[in-house]
Design a protein around this motif. Structure first.
Motif, mmCIF file in Angstrom:
data_model
loop_
_atom_site.group_PDB
_atom_site.id
_atom_site.type_symbol
_atom_site.label_atom_id
_atom_site.label_comp_id
_atom_site.label_asym_id
_atom_site.label_seq_id
_atom_site.Cartn_x
_atom_site.Cartn_y
_atom_site.Cartn_z
ATOM 1 N N ARG A 285 26.129 18.004 -26.792
ATOM 2 C CA ARG A 285 25.684 16.776 -25.586
ATOM 3 C C ARG A 285 25.469 16.958 -24.555
ATOM 4 O O ARG A 285 24.636 16.715 -24.214
ATOM 5 N N ALA A 286 26.549 17.447 -24.359
ATOM 6 C CA ALA A 286 26.620 18.541 -22.485
ATOM 7 C C ALA A 286 25.542 18.808 -22.015
ATOM 8 O O ALA A 286 24.708 18.622 -21.226
ATOM 9 N N ARG A 287 25.160 20.352 -23.511
ATOM 10 C CA ARG A 287 23.799 21.090 -22.839
ATOM 11 C C ARG A 287 22.464 19.772 -23.357
ATOM 12 O O ARG A 287 22.029 20.173 -22.269
ATOM 13 N N GLU A 288 22.601 18.718 -23.731
ATOM 14 C CA GLU A 288 21.219 18.895 -24.452
ATOM 15 C C GLU A 288 21.076 17.676 -23.137
ATOM 16 O O GLU A 288 20.584 17.036 -22.149
ATOM 17 N N GLN B 135 27.797 28.650 -26.446
ATOM 18 C CA GLN B 135 27.901 30.337 -27.585
ATOM 19 C C GLN B 135 29.533 31.181 -27.387
ATOM 20 O O GLN B 135 29.558 31.627 -28.662
ATOM 21 N N ASP B 136 30.091 30.418 -26.232
ATOM 22 C CA ASP B 136 31.698 31.296 -26.422
ATOM 23 C C ASP B 136 32.371 30.411 -27.610
ATOM 24 O O ASP B 136 33.095 31.012 -27.987
ATOM 25 N N LEU C 216 23.668 23.275 -16.540
ATOM 26 C CA LEU C 216 22.763 24.015 -18.437
ATOM 27 C C LEU C 216 23.269 25.208 -18.459
ATOM 28 O O LEU C 216 23.266 25.028 -19.664
ATOM 29 N N GLY C 217 23.544 25.993 -17.032
ATOM 30 C CA GLY C 217 23.945 26.897 -17.837
ATOM 31 C C GLY C 217 25.497 27.341 -18.380
ATOM 32 O O GLY C 217 25.552 28.152 -18.934
ATOM 33 N N GLU C 218 26.521 26.950 -17.547
ATOM 34 C CA GLU C 218 27.413 26.663 -17.738
ATOM 35 C C GLU C 218 27.981 26.457 -19.075
ATOM 36 O O GLU C 218 29.211 26.457 -19.819
ATOM 37 N N ALA C 219 27.102 24.897 -19.744
ATOM 38 C CA ALA C 219 27.133 23.824 -20.509
ATOM 39 C C ALA C 219 26.897 24.930 -21.528
ATOM 40 O O ALA C 219 26.950 25.199 -22.791
ATOM 41 N N ASP C 220 25.604 25.526 -21.227
ATOM 42 C CA ASP C 220 24.770 27.392 -22.485
ATOM 43 C C ASP C 220 26.286 28.147 -22.649
ATOM 44 O O ASP C 220 26.342 28.721 -23.660
ATOM 45 N N ARG C 221 26.811 28.243 -21.848
ATOM 46 C CA ARG C 221 27.620 29.503 -22.128
ATOM 47 C C ARG C 221 28.721 29.063 -22.768
ATOM 48 O O ARG C 221 28.820 29.980 -23.576
ATOM 49 N N ILE D 79 33.242 31.859 -31.280
ATOM 50 C CA ILE D 79 34.357 32.624 -31.321
ATOM 51 C C ILE D 79 35.005 31.170 -33.447
ATOM 52 O O ILE D 79 35.714 31.866 -33.758
ATOM 53 N N ASN D 80 34.103 30.543 -32.959
ATOM 54 C CA ASN D 80 33.635 29.934 -34.893
ATOM 55 C C ASN D 80 32.310 30.155 -35.183
ATOM 56 O O ASN D 80 31.201 29.489 -34.805
ATOM 57 N N PRO D 81 32.009 31.019 -35.539
ATOM 58 C CA PRO D 81 31.022 31.549 -36.507
ATOM 59 C C PRO D 81 30.432 29.689 -37.207
ATOM 60 O O PRO D 81 29.200 30.097 -37.484
ATOM 61 N N ASP D 82 31.384 28.783 -37.812
ATOM 62 C CA ASP D 82 30.719 28.163 -38.367
ATOM 63 C C ASP D 82 30.100 27.329 -37.677
ATOM 64 O O ASP D 82 29.610 25.895 -38.028
ATOM 65 N N ALA D 83 30.637 27.360 -36.132
ATOM 66 C CA ALA D 83 29.834 25.902 -35.851
ATOM 67 C C ALA D 83 28.509 26.268 -35.319
ATOM 68 O O ALA D 83 28.466 26.275 -33.872
ATOM 69 N N VAL D 84 27.475 26.112 -36.344
ATOM 70 C CA VAL D 84 26.121 26.005 -36.134
ATOM 71 C C VAL D 84 25.390 25.190 -36.753
ATOM 72 O O VAL D 84 26.376 24.439 -37.373
ATOM 73 N N PRO D 85 24.569 24.903 -35.982
ATOM 74 C CA PRO D 85 23.553 22.838 -36.628
ATOM 75 C C PRO D 85 23.717 23.771 -37.956
ATOM 76 O O PRO D 85 22.814 24.527 -38.602
#
Length: 532
Positions: A392-395, A216-217, A208-213, A221-227
């Motif tokens: 999806r991987a994080r969820e 976030q990375d 889960l920590g790796e998926a969150d990282r 890099i892509n500021p528009d990649a937010v829900p």
């Protein structure tokens, strides 16, 4: 010898059977002749069954019933865990527990087999024998008269042995070992389950920590990649399109106004000539207005009022003179001036052109912003698969991590219950008891069966010999089978050697017949004396 039959003539062979008394006499005669073989058969059969009975000692069975209550369902470790095992599975589990190496060592010690210090081969032979003589039955709670409950089961352990005390000791130790081993196995299983789930929690926590990282990375890099940003971009694009359309409409409207003003401006002259009379009338009107204003505050004798009155009379005189010269187009003293309408149209045209420039600027700005938002939308759409995969991987990791946290807590509670022995409830419903009477076939059964069969077998052979032997033994047989009268009979005569042989056989046969009950009586006495 003449039997004195009164038949004048015999019709032929007769199918009638011999009388019973005749058959008994023949049987007695044949018994004397074959006394030794018949006695031998009698003795062999009787002694055979006696030896068989002595070789099969009485079997004593002792049984114990343990009531097992499974309280594991209080702490379910998983939602989709497998169903509870049926009676067959429980029986297999119980046999695996009871017939393990450690338990069988205790059983050998409890039964006294280890006192003789047996070899490993002898131990294995003893264990195989104990296993073959042990019966385990697992039934539901309904068989004990209670309400049917899948968490309750009865384990009945039955052990058979030739020694009643040993049967009791082994059965008692089996029931105790079942409780001890099941509790120990349950505790080990719960501890192993907790350790496994705890390791899975650590694993999914790292995942889960790796998926969150990674997410976030990617968003850094892509500021528009937010829900929700795609909805904002869509709304912004719609708003900019409306702005472009409104600006274009404003620009078209301003262009139409500009064309209209230019047309009006082309029809107006920039400079106009004002007549003298018009100028005098204008000055006269201005003086009259000034006089009226002063009269509001002063009287007609006020110097300023008198001065303005004089100027008004002078202008009126000039105006009358100008009226007489009205035929001239331009009075003397008239001067050209700027056309006020022309100036007004020029001002309006300048304002319209300014508005047109502003509308054109808005159109260009809105189009530039719209192009930027469209490019941003395309970039967001291109990043959606990556964002969806990372999200999806994080969820998935988050759901698994949260579920494993709950399971680990349940496993911890279950492990404590198993360590304290409260997850399974044991109750010895029927404790092992010392068997007083043997079960199955005993020596008396073998002895009775042996005597009965030893008696019936010689009688059966003697009966077959008398009934089916084709040899002639009585005159009546000749008369009935040949249909001829018998005039006389010659008795059988034995030689001295034959007589001695028959006497010897009779003695041996009688000895055998007497030996069987004597041996049976001796065995009975020894059995009562507990020697055998």
């Amino acid at each position: 010898m003449n039997y004195g039959y009164t038949q004048a003539s015999l019709p032929g062979p007769s199918g009638e059977r011999l009388p019973t008394l005749t058959l008994i006499a023949l049987a007695r005669t044949e018994f004397r002749r074959y006394v030794l073989p018949l006695a031998t058969i009698f003795a062999v059969v009787a002694f055979g069954f006696l030896v068989w009975g002595l070789g099969n000692p009485p079997t004593y069975k002792s049984s114990a019933t343990v009531l097992v209550e499974d309280n594991g369902s209080i702490i379910p470790l998983a939602d989709g865990r497998p169903a509870a095992p049926d009676d067959t599975s429980r029986a297999v589990i119980s046999r695996d527990v009871l017939f393990g190496h450690a338990v069988m060592e205790d059983i050998l010690r409890a039964g006294g087999w280890l006192d003789a210090d047996p070899s490993p081969q002898e131990k294995q032979r003893l264990i195989n024998g104990i296993t073959a003589r042990t019966e385990i039955q697992v039934t539901g709670s309904s068989s004990s008269g209670r309400a049917s409950d899948p968490r309750l089961s009865l384990v009945k352990i039955t052990y058979a042995d030739s020694d009643p005390a040993r049967a009791y000791a082994v059965t008692k130790r089996f029931s105790e070992a079942l409780i001890e081993r099941v509790l120990d196995s349950k505790a080990r299983a719960s501890r192993s389950t907790y350790q496994f789930i705890d390791a899975q929690v650590e694993k999914y926590q790292q995942a889960l920590g790796e998926a969150d990282r990674k997410l976030q990375d990617y968003r850094s890099i892509n500021p528009d990649a937010v829900p929700g940003v795609d909805d904002d971009v869509s709304a912004r694009i719609g708003e900019l399109r409306r702005m472009v359309d409104n600006a274009r409409m404003d620009l078209a409207d301003v262009g139409a106004q500009e064309q209209q003003l230019m047309g009006q401006l082309s029809r107006e002259s920039q400079v106009v000539t004002v007549p003298r009379s018009t100028q005098l009338n204008a000055q006269l009107a201005a003086l009259q207005a000034e006089r009226d204003r002063l009269r509001l505050s002063y009287t007609d004798q006020y110097p300023d009022v008198v001065r303005i009155q004089n100027q008004i009379r002078a202008l009126q005189t000039q105006a009358r003179g100008a009226g007489r010269d009205a035929g001239t187009p331009v009075l003397s003293g008239a001067a050209p001036s700027l056309n006020p309408l022309y100036g007004q149209l020029r001002a309006q045209l300048s304002e319209v052109r300014r508005q047109g420039a502003a509308a054109a600027s808005r159109v260009a700005t809105a189009q530039a912003l719209l192009a930027e938002e469209l490019a941003r939308s395309r970039k967001i759409m291109g990043a959606e698969p990556d964002v969806a995969a990372l999200t999806r991987a994080r969820e998935v990791n988050r759901e698994m991590y949260e579920d494993l946290l709950k399971r680990r807590e349940s496993a911890r509670v279950s492990m404590r219950l198993d360590a304290e022995g409260r997850s399974l409830g044991f109750q010895i419903q029927e404790p092992a008891s010392l068997p007083l009477t043997p079960s199955g076939l005993r020596l008396t059964h073998f002895a009775a069966a042996g005597l009965l069969l030893a008696t019936l077998l010689p009688l059966l052979l003697l009966s077959l010999l008398v009934r089916h032997d084709p040899r002639v033994r009585t005159p009546l047989q000749i008369e009935r089978e040949a249909g001829l009268p018998v005039l006389a009979t010659i008795p059988h005569h034995l030689t001295h050697a034959q007589y001695l042989r028959n006497a010897r056989q009779l003695k041996l046969g009688s000895a055998l017949f007497l030996a069987v009950p004597l041996v049976y009586a001796l065995v009975l006495v020894l059995k009562l004396a507990d020697i055998l």
